[in-house]
Design a protein around this motif. Structure first.
Motif, short mmCIF file in Angstrom:
data_model
loop_
_atom_site.label_atom_id
_atom_site.label_comp_id
_atom_site.label_asym_id
_atom_site.label_seq_id
_atom_site.Cartn_x
_atom_site.Cartn_y
_atom_site.Cartn_z
N ASP A 82 40.59 49.37 37.43
CA ASP A 82 39.64 48.54 36.68
C ASP A 82 38.43 48.21 37.54
OD1 ASP A 82 38.29 46.57 35.22
OD2 ASP A 82 40.16 45.74 34.41
N PRO A 83 37.23 48.69 37.18
CA PRO A 83 36.04 48.46 38.02
C PRO A 83 35.58 47.02 38.05
CG PRO A 83 35.41 49.50 35.95
CD PRO A 83 36.90 49.49 35.98
N ARG A 84 36.12 46.16 37.19
CA ARG A 84 35.72 44.75 37.21
C ARG A 84 36.25 44.04 38.45
NH1 ARG A 84 38.16 42.11 32.11
NH2 ARG A 84 39.95 43.36 32.85
N PHE A 85 37.31 44.56 39.04
CA PHE A 85 37.95 43.86 40.15
C PHE A 85 37.33 44.25 41.49
CE2 PHE A 85 41.38 43.48 37.03
CZ PHE A 85 41.69 42.13 37.17
N GLY A 86 37.17 43.26 42.36
CA GLY A 86 36.71 43.49 43.72
C GLY A 86 37.78 43.05 44.70
N LYS A 87 37.76 43.62 45.90
CA LYS A 87 38.74 43.30 46.93
C LYS A 87 38.17 42.38 48.02
CE LYS A 87 42.32 44.85 47.25
NZ LYS A 87 42.80 46.12 47.82
N ASN A 88 36.87 42.21 48.05
CA ASN A 88 36.24 41.40 49.10
C ASN A 88 36.68 39.94 48.95
OD1 ASN A 88 34.28 39.87 50.69
ND2 ASN A 88 33.17 41.80 50.84
N ALA A 139 35.34 37.36 49.77
CA ALA A 139 34.26 36.44 49.41
C ALA A 139 34.29 36.11 47.93
CB ALA A 139 32.91 37.05 49.78
N LEU A 140 34.96 36.94 47.12
CA LEU A 140 35.04 36.70 45.69
C LEU A 140 36.08 35.63 45.35
CD1 LEU A 140 34.95 40.42 44.47
CD2 LEU A 140 33.14 38.71 44.14
N GLY A 141 36.96 35.29 46.29
CA GLY A 141 37.99 34.29 46.02
C GLY A 141 37.40 32.91 45.84
N LEU A 169 38.16 38.82 40.04
CA LEU A 169 37.09 39.01 39.06
C LEU A 169 35.91 38.14 39.46
CD1 LEU A 169 39.13 38.83 35.72
CD2 LEU A 169 38.02 40.87 36.68
N ALA A 170 34.71 38.69 39.32
CA ALA A 170 33.51 37.92 39.63
C ALA A 170 33.20 36.89 38.56
CB ALA A 170 32.32 38.86 39.82
N GLU A 171 33.72 37.08 37.36
CA GLU A 171 33.55 36.11 36.27
C GLU A 171 34.81 36.10 35.43
OE1 GLU A 171 31.15 39.03 33.18
OE2 GLU A 171 30.00 37.79 34.59
N ASP A 172 34.99 35.03 34.66
CA ASP A 172 36.19 34.94 33.83
C ASP A 172 36.34 36.21 33.00
OD1 ASP A 172 36.21 32.42 34.87
OD2 ASP A 172 35.95 31.37 32.95
N GLY A 173 37.58 36.67 32.85
CA GLY A 173 37.79 37.89 32.10
C GLY A 173 39.17 37.94 31.47
N ASP A 174 39.32 38.85 30.53
CA ASP A 174 40.58 39.05 29.84
C ASP A 174 41.38 40.15 30.54
OD1 ASP A 174 42.37 38.87 27.30
OD2 ASP A 174 41.96 41.01 27.53
N LEU A 175 42.66 39.89 30.78
CA LEU A 175 43.54 40.87 31.40
C LEU A 175 44.79 40.97 30.54
CD1 LEU A 175 43.87 42.75 33.87
CD2 LEU A 175 45.08 40.89 35.02
N PHE A 176 44.81 41.95 29.65
CA PHE A 176 45.94 42.18 28.76
C PHE A 176 46.33 40.92 27.99
CE2 PHE A 176 46.41 44.88 32.58
CZ PHE A 176 46.12 46.11 31.98
N GLY A 177 45.32 40.22 27.47
CA GLY A 177 45.57 39.04 26.65
C GLY A 177 45.63 37.74 27.41
N THR A 178 45.48 37.80 28.71
CA THR A 178 45.48 36.59 29.53
C THR A 178 44.08 36.35 30.07
OG1 THR A 178 47.79 36.83 30.22
CG2 THR A 178 46.36 35.57 31.67
N THR A 179 43.60 35.13 29.96
CA THR A 179 42.30 34.78 30.53
C THR A 179 42.47 34.45 32.01
OG1 THR A 179 41.50 33.89 28.43
CG2 THR A 179 40.34 33.21 30.43
N VAL A 180 41.84 35.26 32.84
CA VAL A 180 41.91 35.06 34.30
C VAL A 180 40.59 34.48 34.78
CG1 VAL A 180 42.17 36.19 36.53
CG2 VAL A 180 43.56 36.94 34.58
N PRO A 181 40.59 33.28 35.35
CA PRO A 181 39.35 32.68 35.83
C PRO A 181 38.74 33.47 37.00
CG PRO A 181 41.07 31.03 35.58
CD PRO A 181 41.73 32.36 35.48
N ALA A 182 37.45 33.42 37.11
CA ALA A 182 36.76 34.05 38.23
C ALA A 182 37.28 33.48 39.54
CB ALA A 182 35.26 33.82 38.12
#
Length: 456
Positions: A80-86, A88-90, A341-354
């Motif tokens: 999934d290109p929305r995800f980053g590993k750095n 600093a995104l935490g 995620l750099a911004e809130d997003g949907d992950l298989f029906g779950t809202t994952v906060p940035a």
């Protein structure tokens, strides 16, 4: 949208076993720690997969994360290109509680490939690929065999031994030193205890001071390695000022990349750190999980051992198939490192906060019945076997070919040179009494006592 994805478990009839973790519904968050979980996480993973692909979980440090469990969901998340590993995104809470290195070491040793995103990740990965190319690895197999045989030669002639202390703790590092160009005088100075820095503890853990001491010792060692390579020591077999031999090994090439401005000092030290620690500790752990699995399946162990002989059961292709199945059945790299995620997003029906951490359970994905029929069964002939033990996508393990060669060499050598290999019969040394390492992301044991008839 829901904050979690899990459904109540069906009621158990009175005569049926209840959940071994002591609850009928998955808690929110699901705790991922404790001896029962570490020794056998697969009953819990099954319940989680059945309930849904994403669950909020809690790690020993108190940090909460989102765990992806099913094969298809894991495969999609890893790509999934929305995800980053750095890191600093935490978000603030993650940085406060996560079991990560303290500063200043976090900024100095944690900017390696696992925690980078394109385009920096692409540039850094390109620097290491040649050293781990399948063709080069194959050319080094005879040397790997020599190293494995030397370790077995040092084991007791009869009776038994601890195969971690006597073999698994040393073989991957000796192979790695050959592959990356770590000279013998530096290799002998490496303290295996430093490998525990890949088992970070939270900021309030009583083991934090010892963990930080390991980090400081490892940092000093890395500085010595870099200085040695920069000097072009003749004992390495190359001279950085001679165009015909300069940069003949991976460590020298990384130092040259830093000196050419391609890597910062922090990136150089982080890549050396990743090579020295992440390049060997997972293989040590994987040797232990593979041996434990085979010892628990003596019929499969005997079949694999016989396939390596020149007798009627000879099957030259079984070893490679067996290693793939053993990787799938119980991978040492249990969970991936953090994604954000750099911004809130949907992950298989779950809202994952940035900024919340998302982790993929490779072990849970590899036991998914929808991908692997009869997934809990060890099947050395399983094909196809598209397991995720080395990850997937742009962060697929660059050393996968090397790891496969090491594991094939290790398993074949131990099975053929230790006839009668079996679990130890000593009190408190049986397989069920083994203490599994408490690492957040990894599986393995620090001791594996075994018996055998003789050393061949």
């Amino acid at each position: 949208m829901t904050d979690t994805v899990h459904d109540p478990a069906p009621a158990h009839p009175a005569d049926e076993p209840r959940c071994p973790y002591g609850y009928d519904q998955l808690p929110d968050p699901v705790p991922l720690y404790g001896p029962a979980y570490k020794s056998d996480p697969y009953p819990l993973y099954r319940r989680m997969r059945e309930a849904g692909p994403v669950h909020r979980v809690e790690f020993p440090s108190g940090i909460h994360a989102w765990l992806v469990t099913g094969y298809q969901a894991a495969h999609e998340t890893l790509n999934d290109p929305r995800f980053g590993k750095n890191h600093a995104l935490g978000n603030e809470n993650w940085h406060k509680l996560a079991s990560i290195m303290p500063e200043p070491q976090h900024s100095q040793l944690q900017v390696h490939l696992l925690h980078q995103d394109p385009p920096k990740h692409t540039t850094m990965r390109r620097l290491v690929l040649d050293a781990f190319a399948p063709r080069r690895v194959e050319s080094l197999r005879p040397r790997f065999q020599e190293l494995a045989d030397a370790l077995v030669d040092a084991l007791p002639e009869t009776g038994g031994a601890d195969l971690v202390a006597g073999f698994a703790a040393h073989f991957p590092f000796r192979v790695l030193a050959e592959v990356i160009g770590l000279p013998a005088e530096l290799a002998v100075r490496f303290d295996r205890d430093w490998g525990k820095v890949v088992q970070p503890v939270g900021p309030h853990d009583p083991g934090r001071p010892a963990y930080e001491a390991r980090l400081r010792g490892l940092q000093t060692y890395i500085a010595d390695v870099v200085a040695h390579k920069r000097a072009g020591n003749p004992s390495d077999g190359h001279d950085r000022h001679d165009p015909d031999t300069a940069g003949a090994d991976l460590l020298s090439r990384l130092v040259a990349a830093h000196d050419a401005g391609e890597l910062s000092r922090e990136e150089l030290d982080s890549m050396v750190f990743q090579l020295l620690v992440a390049g060997q500790e997972p293989v040590t752990n994987q040797i232990t999980t593979m041996l434990i699995t085979l010892l628990r399946h003596p019929d499969q162990l005997a079949r694999l051992r016989d396939s390596l002989s020149e007798g009627p059961a000879h099957d030259p292709g079984l070893l490679a198939r067996a290693v793939e199945e053993l990787l799938r059945h119980d991978a040492a790299f249990e969970l991936t490192t953090w994604r954000f995620l750099a911004e809130d997003g949907d992950l298989f029906g779950t809202t994952v906060p940035a900024g919340d951490s998302v982790i993929v359970s490779l072990c849970a994905a590899n036991r998914d019945e929808t991908r692997f029929p009869d997934a809990d069964r060890l099947d050395l002939d399983r094909t196809p076997n598209a397991h995720l033990a080395f990850g997937h996508g742009i962060h697929y393990c660059p050393g996968a070919a090397l790891a496969r060669a090491e594991l094939q060499t290790a398993i074949a050598t131990l099975l053929t040179r230790l006839p009668g290999l079996r679990p130890s019969k000593a009190a408190d040394e049986d397989l069920d009494s083994l203490a599994w390492i408490p690492a957040v992301l990894a599986r393995g044991v620090n001791r594996l006592p075994v018996g055998y008839d003789r050393r061949a």
